[in-house]
Design a protein around this motif. Structure first.
Motif, PDB file in Angstrom:
ATOM      1  N   LYS A  31       0.833  -1.213   0.000  1.00 43.62           N
ATOM      2  CA  LYS A  31       0.000   0.000   0.000  1.00 43.62           C
ATOM      3  C   LYS A  31       0.861   1.254   0.000  1.00 43.62           C
ATOM      4  O   LYS A  31       0.575   2.222  -0.698  1.00 43.62           O
ATOM      5  CB  LYS A  31      -0.927   0.015   1.230  1.00 43.62           C
ATOM      6  N   MET A  32       1.928   1.225   0.793  1.00 47.72           N
ATOM      7  CA  MET A  32       2.784   2.390   0.913  1.00 47.72           C
ATOM      8  C   MET A  32       3.504   2.672  -0.405  1.00 47.72           C
ATOM      9  O   MET A  32       3.601   3.823  -0.844  1.00 47.72           O
ATOM     10  CB  MET A  32       3.798   2.178   2.039  1.00 47.72           C
TER      11      MET A  32
ATOM     12  N   HIS B  90       3.542   5.998  10.608  1.00 46.60           N
ATOM     13  CA  HIS B  90       4.208   5.585   9.367  1.00 46.60           C
ATOM     14  C   HIS B  90       5.693   5.956   9.383  1.00 46.60           C
ATOM     15  O   HIS B  90       6.505   5.299   8.720  1.00 46.60           O
ATOM     16  CB  HIS B  90       3.561   6.260   8.148  1.00 46.60           C
ATOM     17  N   TYR B  91       6.023   7.020  10.106  1.00 48.81           N
ATOM     18  CA  TYR B  91       7.374   7.597  10.046  1.00 48.81           C
ATOM     19  C   TYR B  91       8.084   7.536  11.398  1.00 48.81           C
ATOM     20  O   TYR B  91       8.949   8.353  11.680  1.00 48.81           O
ATOM     21  CB  TYR B  91       7.293   9.036   9.539  1.00 48.81           C
ATOM     22  N   SER B  92       7.701   6.577  12.236  1.00 48.78           N
ATOM     23  CA  SER B  92       8.333   6.400  13.550  1.00 48.78           C
ATOM     24  C   SER B  92       8.971   5.016  13.628  1.00 48.78           C
ATOM     25  O   SER B  92       8.527   4.072  12.970  1.00 48.78           O
ATOM     26  CB  SER B  92       7.297   6.559  14.665  1.00 48.78           C
TER      27      SER B  92
ATOM     28  N   PRO C 299      17.047   7.760  -0.444  1.00 44.30           N
ATOM     29  CA  PRO C 299      17.511   8.680   0.613  1.00 44.30           C
ATOM     30  C   PRO C 299      17.862  10.062   0.076  1.00 44.30           C
ATOM     31  O   PRO C 299      18.300  10.226  -1.052  1.00 44.30           O
ATOM     32  CB  PRO C 299      18.760   7.976   1.155  1.00 44.30           C
ATOM     33  N   LYS C 300      17.644  11.062   0.911  1.00 45.55           N
ATOM     34  CA  LYS C 300      18.050  12.436   0.652  1.00 45.55           C
ATOM     35  C   LYS C 300      18.597  13.008   1.939  1.00 45.55           C
ATOM     36  O   LYS C 300      18.305  12.502   3.028  1.00 45.55           O
ATOM     37  CB  LYS C 300      16.847  13.289   0.210  1.00 45.55           C
ATOM     38  N   GLU C 301      19.329  14.073   1.827  1.00 45.38           N
ATOM     39  CA  GLU C 301      19.835  14.755   3.008  1.00 45.38           C
ATOM     40  C   GLU C 301      19.228  16.159   3.082  1.00 45.38           C
ATOM     41  O   GLU C 301      18.880  16.746   2.060  1.00 45.38           O
ATOM     42  CB  GLU C 301      21.363  14.851   2.976  1.00 45.38           C
TER      43      GLU C 301
ATOM     44  N   SER D 176      10.885  10.809  -0.098  1.00 44.61           N
ATOM     45  CA  SER D 176      11.911  10.029   0.595  1.00 44.61           C
ATOM     46  C   SER D 176      11.365   9.667   1.966  1.00 44.61           C
ATOM     47  O   SER D 176      11.270  10.512   2.857  1.00 44.61           O
ATOM     48  CB  SER D 176      13.214  10.823   0.742  1.00 44.61           C
ATOM     49  N   HIS D 177      10.986   8.400   2.112  1.00 38.36           N
ATOM     50  CA  HIS D 177      10.386   7.952   3.370  1.00 38.36           C
ATOM     51  C   HIS D 177      11.330   8.202   4.540  1.00 38.36           C
ATOM     52  O   HIS D 177      10.925   8.719   5.587  1.00 38.36           O
ATOM     53  CB  HIS D 177      10.046   6.463   3.265  1.00 38.36           C
TER      54      HIS D 177
END
Length: 553
Positions: free
Chosen positions: A14-15, A143-145, A24-26, A47-48
């Motif tokens: 789903k994600m 979702h982001y933890s 990845p990004k900085e 970028s998750h």
């Protein structure tokens, strides 16, 4: 490309389908203005891993109460609170008001974790009485933890923000309801076509606008809500108003001309938001939201506080549970020689929400009290605001909403002087309906906020020593808040013994003589209006209406 590092609460398929991950990004930016632009542009949206890091950083920097529950507190209390119950069967806290927990891209374990986190928040924040937005916020943060404890800590920091100028999530019915009223005021000024449609199909327009937070915190798909939340964490509550206004604009654009019924309009908007991807991309939604030139944050804060004060005066408290506040002009006890019930309801839909809660009270009627401006003033003084209605001998109908007590005219020592605020507006009803608001609302480029309005949010709003902060409010849209190029943009209302004037600069929106016999109307700079009726007219009837609290009738 490697699969993004999702946690155990996320459904990977789903994600992947909901939000494309480009790897990845900085982010090394520390400048607030640059961060604001990056958030609006969606720099970390694909970028998750980076979004998770940015959320951690932004939420960590929120100023909070000295004692704010953290991840270790969650680890200590979760077992005692949840016990041996299955997380999927856990009840939700009462303060979410039966709000469904949006699953977004969470799996069954993630959905259960949201319930556990909400119950632990309820345990640590007993002062929260009404917070229907919280399930969506917790679901998104999960979702982001890394784990439940980190998500709990993030949500707690948002709730424990103690910066008086930084409003994040409504936590009481009073705050929630006043935000609904404030949203209604903003729709009235910035989405007039959509507002007209809502008024036409809704028995109670406040009930439609009371749903505005649900559009964002529940109905918006994850990829849209996450983009809104990105900007919200950087810029604050005003972003929510912007996006909700943009949603309403798009809804009107798509549904204008299609049949709408009063019993389904709320559901129609919800379904539109749920399926918004068919209409507009997240980028276009935000682009529309930030194209709306809203009042300053400080000005909106004044409006919000004025709405809260109006609700408190009606007995609505911080602890009060859910109830609806109705907007209505009742047919059975309304009588006017100038307008019908339907026309008065249309006018009532234009006035600020805090006064639209009131019932119309006839203060002056030329047919009852005589054609005398002195009597008009006598009947109106002590009432704020008032509504002026005029019917000409040609059966034209026009008028004005006037924000300030007519007794203010006495401060000019017998000379004609203008007063009032930017909430004043003029209108005509016959032969066709048209409303003209303060020119600055549609053309904010005419002015820049004064230092008062541009000050840091913690700056006091005034220097009164009153113990009630709402008693020392500077009026919403007071002209002293703005650097106007000339006084002609702020000539709202003036009254002397021989005439009454509404609007000035290059002409007068309305001029009425002392005998309430003759009048004239023309374009004026204050409202940038067309003549409201025949430019020179004879008056058949004049009425002034006040705003009466239903509880005092």
């Amino acid at each position: 490309m490697d699969s993004p590092g999702y946690n155990c609460f996320v459904d990977r398929d789903k994600m992947d389908a909901a939000i494309r991950d480009l790897g990845p990004k900085e982010l090394s930016c520390t400048d607030l203005q640059e961060l604001k632009q990056l958030a609006r542009q969606g720099y970390w949206a694909q970028s998750h891993a980076l979004r998770g890091k940015v959320y951690q950083r932004l939420i960590r920097d929120i100023p909070c109460r000295t004692v704010t529950p953290d991840a270790s507190v969650y680890s200590d209390i979760v077992g005692k609170i949840v016990g041996k119950h299955s997380s999927s069967c856990l009840p939700l806290p009462e303060f979410v008001d039966n709000t469904q927990v949006p699953s977004y891209c969470l799996n069954a374990r993630g959905e259960g974790a949201v319930r556990k986190i909400l119950l632990c928040i309820a345990n640590q924040f007993p002062d929260i009485s009404f917070c229907p937005a919280l399930p969506a916020v917790v679901a998104l943060l999960l979702h982001y933890s890394i784990d439940e404890a980190e998500c709990f800590e993030k949500a707690c920091r948002i709730l424990a923000c103690n910066d008086p100028g930084r409003r994040l999530i409504d936590q009481s019915f009073l705050a929630f309801e006043s935000s609904c009223m404030t949203f209604g005021d903003l729709v009235n000024k910035y989405c007039q076509a959509a507002h007209k449609l809502m008024v036409a199909v809704s028995e109670d327009i406040l009930q439609v606008y009371a749903d505005w937070q649900r559009w964002l915190f529940g109905e918006l798909p994850l990829c849209y809500f996450a983009r809104v939340f990105d900007v919200f964490l950087v810029e604050g509550y005003k972003v929510l108003y912007r996006v909700a206004l943009a949603i309403l604009k798009f809804f009107h654009k798509v549904r204008a001309g299609q049949p709408l019924e009063s019993d389904s309009v709320k559901q129609d908007i919800r379904m539109f938001v749920k399926d918004i991807a068919k209409t507009v991309s997240p980028e276009k939604l935000l682009e529309k939201a930030f194209a709306i030139r809203l009042f300053s944050r400080k000005e909106i804060q004044l409006l919000q506080m004025a709405n809260e004060k109006a609700l408190k005066q009606k007995g609505i408290t911080v602890k009060q549970k859910r109830q609806f506040v109705h907007l209505a002009v009742h047919a059975e006890n309304f009588r006017s020689e100038i307008v019908s019930v339907r026309e008065m309801r249309d006018i009532w839909s234009w006035v600020p929400e805090r006064f639209a809660l009131c019932q119309p009270l006839l203060l002056f009627s030329s047919l009852q009290h005589g054609y005398s401006l002195a009597r008009f003033y006598f009947q109106c003084e002590g009432h704020e605001p008032t509504l002026l209605l005029i019917k000409t001998t040609q059966k034209e109908v026009c008028g004005a909403y006037l924000s300030t007590d007519w007794s203010e005219r006495n401060k000019f020592g017998g000379k004609l002087g203008f007063f009032g605020t930017g909430e004043c507006f003029v209108f005509r009803l016959q032969p066709e309906v048209q409303r003209y608001e303060w020119v600055v609302i549609k053309h904010p480029e005419l002015t820049k906020p004064t230092p008062l309005m541009a000050a840091e949010p913690t700056a006091p709003l005034s220097h009164s020593t009153s113990s009630d902060p709402t008693d020392r409010l500077s009026p919403f849209l007071a002209t002293r808040h703005f650097n106007l190029p000339s006084k002609t943009e702020s000539m709202f209302m003036a009254g002397g013994s021989d005439c009454l004037i509404i609007g000035g600069g290059g002409g007068q929106a309305l001029y009425i003589d002392g005998d309430l016999n003759r009048g004239r109307t023309s374009h004026c700079d204050t409202f940038n209006n067309q003549p409201l009726c025949s430019e020179n007219f004879l008056i058949a009837a004049v009425e002034a209406w006040g705003f009466q609290d239903p509880d005092t009738q």
